[in-house]
Design an enzyme around this catalytic site. Structure first.
Site, PDB file in Angstrom:
ATOM      1  N   ARG A  65       4.382  -4.966  -1.192  1.00  0.00           N
ATOM      2  CA  ARG A  65       5.846  -5.119  -1.101  1.00  0.00           C
ATOM      3  C   ARG A  65       6.447  -4.307   0.035  1.00  0.00           C
ATOM      4  NH1 ARG A  65       4.321  -5.359  -6.383  1.00  0.00           N
ATOM      5  NH2 ARG A  65       4.607  -3.120  -6.603  1.00  0.00           N
ATOM      6  N   GLU A 102      -4.043   6.792 -12.172  1.00  0.00           N
ATOM      7  CA  GLU A 102      -4.038   7.305 -13.545  1.00  0.00           C
ATOM      8  C   GLU A 102      -5.476   7.316 -14.099  1.00  0.00           C
ATOM      9  OE1 GLU A 102      -1.257   5.133 -15.811  1.00  0.00           O
ATOM     10  OE2 GLU A 102      -1.368   6.476 -17.534  1.00  0.00           O
TER      11      GLU A 102
HETATM   12  P1  AMP Z   1       2.342   5.766  -6.826  1.00  0.00           P
HETATM   13  O1  AMP Z   1       1.148   5.931  -5.940  1.00  0.00           O
HETATM   14  O2  AMP Z   1       2.109   6.224  -8.235  1.00  0.00           O
HETATM   15  O3  AMP Z   1       3.592   6.418  -6.218  1.00  0.00           O
HETATM   16  O4  AMP Z   1       2.615   4.200  -6.967  1.00  0.00           O
HETATM   17  C1  AMP Z   1       3.296   3.529  -5.952  1.00  0.00           C
HETATM   18  C2  AMP Z   1       2.802   2.130  -5.737  1.00  0.00           C
HETATM   19  O5  AMP Z   1       2.594   1.433  -6.969  1.00  0.00           O
HETATM   20  C3  AMP Z   1       3.827   1.348  -4.960  1.00  0.00           C
HETATM   21  O6  AMP Z   1       3.159   0.532  -4.001  1.00  0.00           O
HETATM   22  C4  AMP Z   1       4.567   0.540  -6.005  1.00  0.00           C
HETATM   23  O7  AMP Z   1       4.871  -0.738  -5.514  1.00  0.00           O
HETATM   24  C5  AMP Z   1       3.620   0.472  -7.199  1.00  0.00           C
HETATM   25  N1  AMP Z   1       4.273   0.845  -8.474  1.00  0.00           N
HETATM   26  C6  AMP Z   1       4.018   1.955  -9.212  1.00  0.00           C
HETATM   27  N2  AMP Z   1       4.766   1.994 -10.330  1.00  0.00           N
HETATM   28  C7  AMP Z   1       5.535   0.886 -10.307  1.00  0.00           C
HETATM   29  C8  AMP Z   1       6.555   0.357 -11.180  1.00  0.00           C
HETATM   30  N3  AMP Z   1       6.929   0.974 -12.315  1.00  0.00           N
HETATM   31  N4  AMP Z   1       7.155  -0.807 -10.839  1.00  0.00           N
HETATM   32  C9  AMP Z   1       6.795  -1.431  -9.684  1.00  0.00           C
HETATM   33  N5  AMP Z   1       5.855  -1.000  -8.835  1.00  0.00           N
HETATM   34  C10 AMP Z   1       5.222   0.152  -9.127  1.00  0.00           C
END
Ligand code: AMP
Length: 181
Positions: A65, A102
């Site tokens: 995205r 996770e």
């Molecule tokens: P993080 O590495 O945990 O910051 O996760 C970020 C990535 O996961 C991004 O590319 C987001 O598009 C996706 N992502 C994580 N959590 C969500 C969520 N609750 N809703 C939509 N996309 C998420």
């Protein structure tokens, strides 16, 4: 700058999908922002206004995205776009970083010549959402490893309760259009 009414409007276009892609996650669906022409234009006008004065050379976007917002912003600024992709998707020689999920680990890559070997190229990284910050931190490190100057990491949505901002701030400046507490 966006007014609080404009931020509320944008937030109202984002759809919550409970238990996607797995139980306990509330997925923030931005397809309902993209297909609302008022919201998408308002958002892109705001990003263009913020980044126009920074004299950037490239926008880098995180799969998938981040590609949508990043590519739209790059053409508005009249500069190049660079994709960061999951392992095994980029066809030429890559540099990669692993990061913790996770459960387990993931890996993100960039082409070694992504910024056309322009040392110190001024880059802003963009993604739709920051949660724990693992993805964005790895992406930030890659951009710097291939020789660019990472000016800022920018997100449409910041899930503020997960500590992602602090992760990113170890590498670069942080900016988010919309905060979700
Ligand atoms: P993080 O590495 O945990 O910051 O996760 C970020 C990535 O996961 C991004 O590319 C987001 O598009 C996706 N992502 C994580 N959590 C969500 C969520 N609750 N809703 C939509 N996309 C998420």
């Amino acid at each position: 700058m966006l007014t609080s009414e404009e931020k509320s409007y944008l937030l109202g276009t984002i759809r919550d999908i409970p238990d996607f892609p797995k139980p306990g996650i509330v997925f923030k669906d931005i397809t309902t922002l993209l297909n609302d022409r008022k919201a998408f234009t308002l958002l892109m006008d705001h990003l263009q206004e913020r980044y126009r004065p920074m004299e950037l050379d490239f926008i880098a976007g995180i799969e998938s995205r981040g590609f949508i917002f990043g590519a739209a912003l790059a053409t508005r600024l009249g500069i190049g776009f660079v994709p960061l992709r999951k392992r095994g998707k980029l066809p030429y020689t890559t540099v990669s970083e692993k990061y913790a999920l996770e459960y387990g680990i993931d890996e993100i890559e960039i082409h070694i010549d992504a910024f056309r070997n322009q040392k110190g190229a001024r880059v802003v990284l963009i993604d739709d959402l920051i949660a724990t910050g693992g993805t964005a931190k790895a992406a930030s490190r890659l951009i710097k490893r291939v020789g660019a100057d990472l000016v800022e990491a920018s997100f449409i949505i910041h899930l503020a309760f997960l500590g992602g901002r602090e992760q990113v701030e170890e590498e670069t400046n942080f900016y988010a259009v919309l905060e979700i507490e």
